[in-house]
Design an enzyme around this catalytic site. Structure first.
Site, PDB file in Angstrom:
ATOM      1  N   LEU A  60      -6.593 -11.793  23.944  1.00 50.87           N
ATOM      2  CA  LEU A  60      -7.135 -12.681  22.911  1.00 50.87           C
ATOM      3  C   LEU A  60      -6.630 -14.116  23.009  1.00 50.87           C
ATOM      4  CD1 LEU A  60      -7.036 -10.460  19.707  1.00 50.87           C
ATOM      5  CD2 LEU A  60      -9.042 -11.622  20.642  1.00 50.87           C
ATOM      6  N   ALA A  83      -5.676  -6.973  17.273  1.00 48.90           N
ATOM      7  CA  ALA A  83      -4.948  -7.870  16.368  1.00 48.90           C
ATOM      8  C   ALA A  83      -3.454  -7.554  16.418  1.00 48.90           C
ATOM      9  CB  ALA A  83      -5.433  -7.684  14.930  1.00 48.90           C
ATOM     10  N   THR A 126      -9.959  -7.272   6.298  1.00 49.51           N
ATOM     11  CA  THR A 126      -8.965  -6.374   5.693  1.00 49.51           C
ATOM     12  C   THR A 126      -8.778  -6.602   4.201  1.00 49.51           C
ATOM     13  OG1 THR A 126      -6.568  -5.980   5.615  1.00 49.51           O
ATOM     14  CG2 THR A 126      -7.269  -8.044   6.587  1.00 49.51           C
ATOM     15  N   GLU A 128      -6.059  -6.782   2.904  1.00 49.70           N
ATOM     16  CA  GLU A 128      -4.909  -7.686   2.743  1.00 49.70           C
ATOM     17  C   GLU A 128      -5.371  -9.083   2.320  1.00 49.70           C
ATOM     18  OE1 GLU A 128      -1.261  -7.418   3.193  1.00 49.70           O
ATOM     19  OE2 GLU A 128      -2.034  -5.492   2.543  1.00 49.70           O
ATOM     20  N   TYR A 150      -0.276 -12.519   7.997  1.00 54.46           N
ATOM     21  CA  TYR A 150      -1.336 -11.645   8.507  1.00 54.46           C
ATOM     22  C   TYR A 150      -2.612 -11.836   7.680  1.00 54.46           C
ATOM     23  CZ  TYR A 150      -4.054  -7.357   9.182  1.00 54.46           C
ATOM     24  OH  TYR A 150      -5.077  -6.459   9.416  1.00 54.46           O
ATOM     25  N   LYS A 154      -6.203 -13.406   8.896  1.00 55.39           N
ATOM     26  CA  LYS A 154      -7.421 -12.594   8.836  1.00 55.39           C
ATOM     27  C   LYS A 154      -8.497 -13.269   7.973  1.00 55.39           C
ATOM     28  CE  LYS A 154      -6.962  -8.708  11.249  1.00 55.39           C
ATOM     29  NZ  LYS A 154      -7.977  -8.128  12.128  1.00 55.39           N
ATOM     30  N   ARG A 185      -2.119   6.990  13.719  1.00 53.63           N
ATOM     31  CA  ARG A 185      -1.601   5.757  13.138  1.00 53.63           C
ATOM     32  C   ARG A 185      -0.303   5.353  13.839  1.00 53.63           C
ATOM     33  NH1 ARG A 185      -2.623   0.999  10.576  1.00 53.63           N
ATOM     34  NH2 ARG A 185      -2.568   1.162   8.305  1.00 53.63           N
TER      35      ARG A 185
HETATM   36  P1  NAP Z   1      -3.562  -1.098  15.864  1.00 55.89           P
HETATM   37  O1  NAP Z   1      -3.456   0.382  16.025  1.00 55.89           O
HETATM   38  O2  NAP Z   1      -2.336  -1.901  15.617  1.00 55.89           O
HETATM   39  O3  NAP Z   1      -4.264  -1.654  17.199  1.00 55.89           O
HETATM   40  C1  NAP Z   1      -4.281  -3.039  17.490  1.00 55.89           C
HETATM   41  C2  NAP Z   1      -4.853  -3.240  18.881  1.00 55.89           C
HETATM   42  O4  NAP Z   1      -4.876  -4.646  19.175  1.00 55.89           O
HETATM   43  C3  NAP Z   1      -4.035  -2.563  19.990  1.00 55.89           C
HETATM   44  O5  NAP Z   1      -4.934  -2.018  20.933  1.00 55.89           O
HETATM   45  C4  NAP Z   1      -3.293  -3.752  20.610  1.00 55.89           C
HETATM   46  O6  NAP Z   1      -2.937  -3.561  21.959  1.00 55.89           O
HETATM   47  C5  NAP Z   1      -4.363  -4.839  20.497  1.00 55.89           C
HETATM   48  N1  NAP Z   1      -3.840  -6.202  20.645  1.00 55.89           N
HETATM   49  C6  NAP Z   1      -2.803  -6.755  19.977  1.00 55.89           C
HETATM   50  N2  NAP Z   1      -2.613  -8.027  20.392  1.00 55.89           N
HETATM   51  C7  NAP Z   1      -3.551  -8.273  21.350  1.00 55.89           C
HETATM   52  C8  NAP Z   1      -3.875  -9.405  22.162  1.00 55.89           C
HETATM   53  N3  NAP Z   1      -3.165 -10.540  22.083  1.00 55.89           N
HETATM   54  N4  NAP Z   1      -4.907  -9.322  23.032  1.00 55.89           N
HETATM   55  C9  NAP Z   1      -5.618  -8.164  23.156  1.00 55.89           C
HETATM   56  N5  NAP Z   1      -5.363  -7.055  22.415  1.00 55.89           N
HETATM   57  C10 NAP Z   1      -4.347  -7.115  21.519  1.00 55.89           C
HETATM   58  O7  NAP Z   1      -4.607  -1.453  14.716  1.00 55.89           O
HETATM   59  P2  NAP Z   1      -5.685  -0.520  13.967  1.00 55.89           P
HETATM   60  O8  NAP Z   1      -5.023   0.160  12.834  1.00 55.89           O
HETATM   61  O9  NAP Z   1      -6.450   0.247  14.974  1.00 55.89           O
HETATM   62  O10 NAP Z   1      -6.630  -1.637  13.312  1.00 55.89           O
HETATM   63  C11 NAP Z   1      -7.742  -2.172  14.019  1.00 55.89           C
HETATM   64  C12 NAP Z   1      -8.103  -3.526  13.431  1.00 55.89           C
HETATM   65  O11 NAP Z   1      -8.448  -3.381  12.067  1.00 55.89           O
HETATM   66  C13 NAP Z   1      -7.000  -4.574  13.468  1.00 55.89           C
HETATM   67  O12 NAP Z   1      -7.614  -5.818  13.682  1.00 55.89           O
HETATM   68  C14 NAP Z   1      -6.393  -4.511  12.086  1.00 55.89           C
HETATM   69  O13 NAP Z   1      -5.795  -5.739  11.754  1.00 55.89           O
HETATM   70  C15 NAP Z   1      -7.628  -4.219  11.261  1.00 55.89           C
HETATM   71  N6  NAP Z   1      -7.449  -3.469  10.023  1.00 55.89           N
HETATM   72  C16 NAP Z   1      -6.746  -2.295  10.034  1.00 55.89           C
HETATM   73  C17 NAP Z   1      -6.642  -1.559   8.873  1.00 55.89           C
HETATM   74  C18 NAP Z   1      -5.912  -0.241   8.839  1.00 55.89           C
HETATM   75  O14 NAP Z   1      -5.586   0.230   7.741  1.00 55.89           O
HETATM   76  N7  NAP Z   1      -5.686   0.399   9.983  1.00 55.89           N
HETATM   77  C19 NAP Z   1      -7.265  -2.017   7.695  1.00 55.89           C
HETATM   78  C20 NAP Z   1      -7.986  -3.198   7.730  1.00 55.89           C
HETATM   79  C21 NAP Z   1      -8.082  -3.910   8.910  1.00 55.89           C
HETATM   80  P3  NAP Z   1      -1.475  -2.958  22.391  1.00 55.89           P
HETATM   81  O15 NAP Z   1      -1.642  -1.469  22.387  1.00 55.89           O
HETATM   82  O16 NAP Z   1      -1.282  -3.525  23.752  1.00 55.89           O
HETATM   83  O17 NAP Z   1      -0.478  -3.439  21.382  1.00 55.89           O
HETATM   84  O1  F7E Z   2       2.502  -0.859   4.204  1.00 54.71           O
HETATM   85  C1  F7E Z   2       5.090  -0.473   1.675  1.00 54.71           C
HETATM   86  C2  F7E Z   2       4.763  -1.871   2.171  1.00 54.71           C
HETATM   87  O2  F7E Z   2       2.778  -1.333   6.634  1.00 54.71           O
HETATM   88  C3  F7E Z   2       1.901  -0.323   3.048  1.00 54.71           C
HETATM   89  C4  F7E Z   2      -2.280  -2.567   8.184  1.00 54.71           C
HETATM   90  O3  F7E Z   2      -3.085  -1.629   8.856  1.00 54.71           O
HETATM   91  O4  F7E Z   2      -3.230  -1.994   6.069  1.00 54.71           O
HETATM   92  C5  F7E Z   2      -2.008  -2.086   6.772  1.00 54.71           C
HETATM   93  O5  F7E Z   2      -1.143  -3.009   6.143  1.00 54.71           O
HETATM   94  C6  F7E Z   2       2.783  -0.551   1.838  1.00 54.71           C
HETATM   95  C7  F7E Z   2       3.315  -1.983   1.732  1.00 54.71           C
HETATM   96  O6  F7E Z   2       0.454  -1.204   5.577  1.00 54.71           O
HETATM   97  C8  F7E Z   2       7.741   0.765   3.798  1.00 54.71           C
HETATM   98  O7  F7E Z   2       5.638  -2.818   1.600  1.00 54.71           O
HETATM   99  C9  F7E Z   2       7.329   0.675   1.682  1.00 54.71           C
HETATM  100  O8  F7E Z   2       3.248  -2.384   0.394  1.00 54.71           O
HETATM  101  O9  F7E Z   2       1.714   0.844   5.907  1.00 54.71           O
HETATM  102  P1  F7E Z   2       1.904  -0.598   5.673  1.00 54.71           P
HETATM  103  P2  F7E Z   2      -0.100  -2.588   5.005  1.00 54.71           P
HETATM  104  O10 F7E Z   2       0.933  -3.629   4.948  1.00 54.71           O
HETATM  105  O11 F7E Z   2      -0.834  -2.279   3.746  1.00 54.71           O
HETATM  106  C10 F7E Z   2      -3.947  -3.225   5.934  1.00 54.71           C
HETATM  107  C11 F7E Z   2      -5.218  -2.961   5.187  1.00 54.71           C
HETATM  108  C12 F7E Z   2      -4.130  -3.925   7.232  1.00 54.71           C
HETATM  109  O12 F7E Z   2      -5.100  -4.648   7.425  1.00 54.71           O
HETATM  110  C13 F7E Z   2      -2.974  -3.920   8.175  1.00 54.71           C
HETATM  111  O13 F7E Z   2      -3.401  -4.215   9.506  1.00 54.71           O
HETATM  112  O14 F7E Z   2       3.940   0.279   1.990  1.00 54.71           O
HETATM  113  N1  F7E Z   2       6.264   0.118   2.316  1.00 54.71           N
HETATM  114  N2  F7E Z   2       8.238   1.062   2.552  1.00 54.71           N
HETATM  115  C14 F7E Z   2       6.490   0.167   3.637  1.00 54.71           C
HETATM  116  N3  F7E Z   2       5.731  -0.220   4.687  1.00 54.71           N
HETATM  117  C15 F7E Z   2       6.239  -0.018   5.930  1.00 54.71           C
HETATM  118  N4  F7E Z   2       5.473  -0.364   6.994  1.00 54.71           N
HETATM  119  N5  F7E Z   2       7.476   0.551   6.130  1.00 54.71           N
HETATM  120  C16 F7E Z   2       8.269   0.948   5.078  1.00 54.71           C
HETATM  121  O15 F7E Z   2       9.391   1.437   5.282  1.00 54.71           O
END
Ligand code: NAP
Ligand code: F7E
Length: 344
Positions: A60, A83, A126, A128, A150, A154, A185
């Site tokens: 990216l 991302a 997202t 977020e 973040y 986004k 995850r």
């Molecule tokens: P993830 O498991 O963290 O996967 C992120 C991907 O992005 C990985 O394949 C990573 O590659 C790649 N990446 C990171 N930096 C890069 C770069 N500079 N160039 C090319 N590729 C790069 O995320 P996910 O949970 O599948 O989420 C997918 C998308 O949805 C993300 O954009 C995230 O922000 C968004 N999102 C996620 C959630 C959720 O709850 N999961 C909710 C809302 C939005 P590596 O394996 O090399 O690190």
């Molecule tokens: O945290 C609390 C933390 O890191 C959820 C990403 O996929 O979803 C994800 O973002 C909550 C937060 O996810 C720990 O403070 C407590 O309030 O699992 P998380 P996130 O920050 O909501 C959104 C939709 C995305 O877009 C993002 O890419 O849990 N929390 N204790 C903790 N969180 C972590 N990670 N670790 C702890 O020990």
């Protein structure tokens, strides 16, 4: 004609589930992956689809690479999932996060604009972006107030996508997805940290699980359901924006309670704030404690999605309950733990 999808972030959680969905629909799937020493594709291997994906090096931060990939692959659809996706890390690496998540998206949009404007584009927006929530349930029209680098990055990518739709007529859609989890995850996110950590505690492989804000509340769904909404967005006559969520919210504490119940023990809570502990009520042993190192400088306290638009226009509804999700994740981590010494 076979549809050709380019998925950025192929090695991530959503990349794996979306690949499976698109392969099952007959697509040719091109997987954009960045160069890394580990080159890990364990999720694709777990789903048994690694050999069916055409891998393309994709970074990216490198606009010339993005343009060349589009020229070579000639995708009909681009699902932009790559991302720096960990909110906690974005406070330590805000500039990198903005470069990857905000400018990275703009680089793809610019490449589409110059290579082929008929390419359909999905942006991984997202919940977020809602951050400090402005409505009890958040819909597409709810004002945004991001609470992390973040979320800010986004939000830029979200508006850039809408702007390219309006300015250049791109078929570009933003999925405003609420937290979605699965056995695939990443281990740093709280749900998987809990399921993997509690299994380890239960098996006597570690003493205690240290977490941050136990009062945080999220609308958690299953990733396998959510990638279907992504695909549905790109099949519409025109680009649009959709909230994707379950509408049900639980706290980190409640996730812990459900996870422990699946392992066969109840958690009793004692103490307050940083002194709060979770005790295995059967053994009296402390299994959860609070470590302020996991607190965030500014927190998103609670999120609840209103996905009625997705339901009405995409015909999308989630199939997995909170309880079903927790059980699926615990069962997968317990099975992994019994297969390998490290639980990987
Ligand atoms: P993830 O498991 O963290 O996967 C992120 C991907 O992005 C990985 O394949 C990573 O590659 C790649 N990446 C990171 N930096 C890069 C770069 N500079 N160039 C090319 N590729 C790069 O995320 P996910 O949970 O599948 O989420 C997918 C998308 O949805 C993300 O954009 C995230 O922000 C968004 N999102 C996620 C959630 C959720 O709850 N999961 C909710 C809302 C939005 P590596 O394996 O090399 O690190
Ligand atoms: O945290 C609390 C933390 O890191 C959820 C990403 O996929 O979803 C994800 O973002 C909550 C937060 O996810 C720990 O403070 C407590 O309030 O699992 P998380 P996130 O920050 O909501 C959104 C939709 C995305 O877009 C993002 O890419 O849990 N929390 N204790 C903790 N969180 C972590 N990670 N670790 C702890 O020990």
């Amino acid at each position: 004609m076979t549809k050709r999808a380019l998925i950025t972030g192929i090695s991530g959680q959503d990349g794996a589930y979306l690949s499976k969905l698109l392969l099952d629909k007959g697509y040719t799937v091109y997987g954009g992956h960045r160069q890394s020493a580990s080159g890990e594709f364990w999720r694709l291997t777990e789903l048994g689809i690694f050999d069916r994906i055409e891998m393309v090096p994709f970074e990216l931060l490198e606009p010339t690479n993005i343009t060349r990939v589009l020229q070579k692959v000639r995708p009909t659809e681009v699902y932009h999932l790559a991302a720096q996706s960990f909110v906690g890390a974005s406070f330590e690496q805000p500039i990198y996060t903005a470069d990857v998540n905000a400018l990275g998206t703009l680089r793809i949009l610019e490449a589409i604009r110059s290579v082929d404007r008929s390419i359909r584009f999905y942006q991984a927006s997202t919940s977020e972006m809602f951050g400090l929530i402005q409505a009890a349930a958040q819909a597409e029209t709810t004002p945004f107030h991001p609470r992390s680098p973040y979320g800010v990055a986004k939000l830029f990518a979200h508006w850039a996508t809408i702007n390219y739709r309006e300015a250049y007529g791109l078929h570009a859609s933003c999925g405003i997805l609420f937290n979605h989890e699965s056995p695939l995850r990443g281990r740093e996110f709280v749900t998987r940290k809990i399921t993997r950590g509690l299994v380890d505690v239960h098996l006597g492989r570690r003493e205690v699980l240290a977490l941050g804000n136990l009062k945080a509340a999220r609308d958690w769904g299953f990733a396998g359901d959510y990638v279907d909404a992504m695909w549905r967005m790109l099949q519409r006559p025109a680009g649009d924006d959709f909230v994707v969520a379950t509408g049900h919210t639980h706290t980190v504490e409640q996730f812990l309670e459900a996870a422990a119940a699946r392992l066969g023990f109840p958690i009793a809570w004692q103490g307050e704030g940083v002194d709060q502990v979770g005790v295995n009520a059967q053994t009296g042993r402390v299994v959860v404690r609070v470590d302020p190192a996991f607190f965030r400088p500014s927190e998103v306290d609670t999120l609840t999605g209103d996905a009625r638009k997705a339901q009405e226009l995409l015909g999308w509804t989630p199939t997995t309950t909170f309880q079903g999700l927790v059980e699926m994740m615990i069962d997968a981590d317990r099975a992994r733990a019994t297969r390998t010494p490290t639980g990987d």
